[in-house]
Motif scaffolding. Structure first.
Motif, PDB file in Angstrom:
ATOM      1  N   LYS A 164       0.852  -1.204   0.000  1.00 57.69           N
ATOM      2  CA  LYS A 164       0.000   0.000   0.000  1.00 57.69           C
ATOM      3  C   LYS A 164       0.883   1.247   0.000  1.00 57.69           C
ATOM      4  CE  LYS A 164      -3.977  -2.251   0.584  1.00 57.69           C
ATOM      5  NZ  LYS A 164      -5.001  -2.549   1.557  1.00 57.69           N
ATOM      6  N   ARG A 171      -2.629   4.403  -3.386  1.00 55.93           N
ATOM      7  CA  ARG A 171      -2.907   3.247  -4.266  1.00 55.93           C
ATOM      8  C   ARG A 171      -2.451   1.960  -3.592  1.00 55.93           C
ATOM      9  NH1 ARG A 171       0.755   6.414  -6.969  1.00 55.93           N
ATOM     10  NH2 ARG A 171      -0.951   7.187  -8.238  1.00 55.93           N
ATOM     11  N   SER A 229       2.140   4.752 -10.662  1.00 58.62           N
ATOM     12  CA  SER A 229       1.282   3.719 -11.228  1.00 58.62           C
ATOM     13  C   SER A 229       1.152   2.515 -10.301  1.00 58.62           C
ATOM     14  CB  SER A 229       1.884   3.259 -12.563  1.00 58.62           C
ATOM     15  OG  SER A 229       1.272   2.089 -13.009  1.00 58.62           O
ATOM     16  N   ASN A 230       0.008   1.811 -10.428  1.00 62.91           N
ATOM     17  CA  ASN A 230      -0.136   0.569  -9.668  1.00 62.91           C
ATOM     18  C   ASN A 230       0.169  -0.642 -10.548  1.00 62.91           C
ATOM     19  OD1 ASN A 230      -2.333   0.594 -11.300  1.00 62.91           O
ATOM     20  ND2 ASN A 230      -3.876   0.437  -9.680  1.00 62.91           N
TER      21      ASN A 230
END
Length: 486
Positions: free
Chosen positions: A269, A280, A362-363
């Motif tokens: 996380k 995210r 970004s995830n």
């Protein structure tokens, strides 16, 4: 010149130098195919106008490093002879760390296993945490005990120095975090309580992102699934970050104001440190996340202290907090820029894999890194952020490219699980500690074992290389702290 690249001895190659970030140095020019790495150093330093203070460089054509001559490298590649050959130069650390070769001290004191051992940001002090419920400070120059800090009511599981070197935080199996003054050995204020199970990690806000040049915020993670942010001056909990559904196993405080937590719920996380909002979740692992590392970990650990100069940031020295803050900010931005302008995060898991992330953006992972045959226990970026080392229960260490996550080499030699690794300040050497009771020093130049350091009587749990490169400390099940020097 196409295909197998058979190169005539008198052959000239149209080439140009460019940096890792793609900046071109000068116009293309002809080079003899037989030019050696040493001659390339001279040419590159002349082009970049650094002859007075030459910088050591590594050179790459494609993914291959030029180790002896350009010709030898090109023979392994397919290159279009009509195009200009791009030679990428990477500056290396100017100073050199020598490999540690012998144990200079074996210091008794702890009554149970040594679980954690860390040098201070300037390398002048050393702290350890143990199953005997104490934190101990050691004098590095004389290699003798300095302070024994009693107060914890259970095993001390993790310790962390504040990047300004003023405090040490320790977390124990009961769920308390305590702060210690390394100069006096006294506990600072009351214990930080709130976690319901044991502490798995503690980390401090980086020096460069403080306002005053003094570190007062720290974070802790616990088996209870929470992350807590504390004010070290007020000894109070500022916020509790709850979203993980199982134990939080790893915690990092990033340079851009983000906190990263890895958990047994298989996720990583990303949180905003200032208000505790979850930005995210990074999903992808199929089992517990065990360990995290940031590409900027090293520069944030040492704060204002520069091992190449060995002069900034000692508390004993007459340097103001503002000067330390400026030095820390400059060093952080330099490392960030050389690494492509963004922090990268690597996560290692019980699923035998690692992921490389750009977590602020970004995830989606940049790369999935596979190859280990057992769980991954420890991951570390090299100080220059170009390489990643991963230690596994499969008895091996693997080296990966720090930007792309591509596999570089497997280091084999340990005969039991590898628990922990530590890089030398110049990124040229790596030391590892294992359940087989040995330490091993590995060379990044040869990608092979350089030295075997037996000496411990049992498993080695903790290993650290001092930021000035002078010493390695190791601790483990035999209750002894060992200091290694060259």
């Amino acid at each position: 010149m196409e295909g197998s690249m058979e190169i005539d001895e008198s052959r000239q190659i149209l080439a140009q130098f460019c940096s890792e970030t793609g900046e071109v140095a000068g116009a293309p020019f002809n080079l003899p195919a037989t030019i050696t790495k040493d001659k390339l150093q001279l040419v590159c330093n002349a082009l970049l106008e650094k002859e007075e203070e030459p910088v050591p460089y590594s050179f790459f054509v494609g993914d291959l490093e030029v180790t002896s001559s350009l010709q030898e490298t090109l023979e392994r590649l397919t290159v279009d002879s009509e195009k200009v050959l791009n030679i990428v130069y990477q500056p290396q650390a100017v100073f050199r760390v020598k490999a540690v070769t012998r144990c200079t001290s074996s210091i008794p004191g702890h009554a149970e296993a040594v679980i954690a051992a860390r040098f201070s940001p300037d390398g002048r002090q050393l702290a350890s945490g143990s199953g005997d419920k104490t934190v101990r400070f050691w004098d590095v120059s004389t290699e003798t005990p300095q302070h024994t800090c009693a107060g914890h009511r259970h095993w001390v599981l993790c310790i962390a120095w504040s990047p300004d070197g003023r405090l040490l935080a320790s977390g124990c199996k009961i769920g308390e975090v305590r702060l210690w003054d390394p100069v006096s050995g006294q506990q600072q204020g009351k214990p930080l309580t709130g976690h319901k199970q044991w502490i798995t990690a503690v980390c401090w806000q980086p020096l460069h992102s403080t306002e005053s040049g003094q570190c007062r915020l720290l974070a802790s993670s616990s088996k209870d699934g929470d992350v807590r942010v504390w004010d070290a001056r007020l000894h109070s909990c500022l916020r509790v970050l709850t979203s993980h559904t199982q134990s939080v196993t790893a915690l990092r405080w990033g340079g851009g104001g983000l906190l990263f937590s890895g958990s047994q719920d298989r996720s990583v996380k990303v949180w905003r440190a200032e208000d505790g909002v979850m930005v995210r979740a990074l999903q992808g692992h199929g089992h517990w996340v065990n360990t995290l590392a940031l590409s900027t970990d090293y520069v944030m650990r040492v704060g204002a202290y520069d091992p190449a100069r060995g002069d900034v940031g000692h508390l004993a020295d007459d340097v103001s907090d503002e000067q330390k803050l400026t030095a820390a900010r400059t060093r952080y931005s330099t490392v960030l820029e050389s690494g492509g302008g963004e922090e990268r995060l690597v996560s290692g898991s019980d699923d035998f894999t690692m992921f490389l992330w750009s977590p602020a953006k970004s995830n989606k992972p940049l790369a999935r890194m596979t190859g280990h045959q057992a769980l991954i226990n420890d991951v570390r970026f090299s100080p220059d952020s170009r390489l990643i080392a991963s230690a596994s229960f499969d008895k091996s260490i693997r080296i990966w490219d720090g930007r792309t996550g591509k596999f570089v080499a497997a280091l084999r030699g340990h005969v039991q699980a590898v628990y922990m690794t530590a890089w030398s300040a110049d990124s040229r050497l790596l030391v590892s500690g294992s359940a087989d009771s040995t330490l091993k020093v590995w060379s990044m130049k040869t990608r092979k074992l350089q030295l075997d350091l037996p000496g411990h009587a049992d498993e080695v749990f903790a290993v650290d290389w001092s930021p000035d490169g002078e010493r390695v400390v190791s601790g483990g099940k035999d209750k002894l702290l060992r200091i290694w020097r060259r």
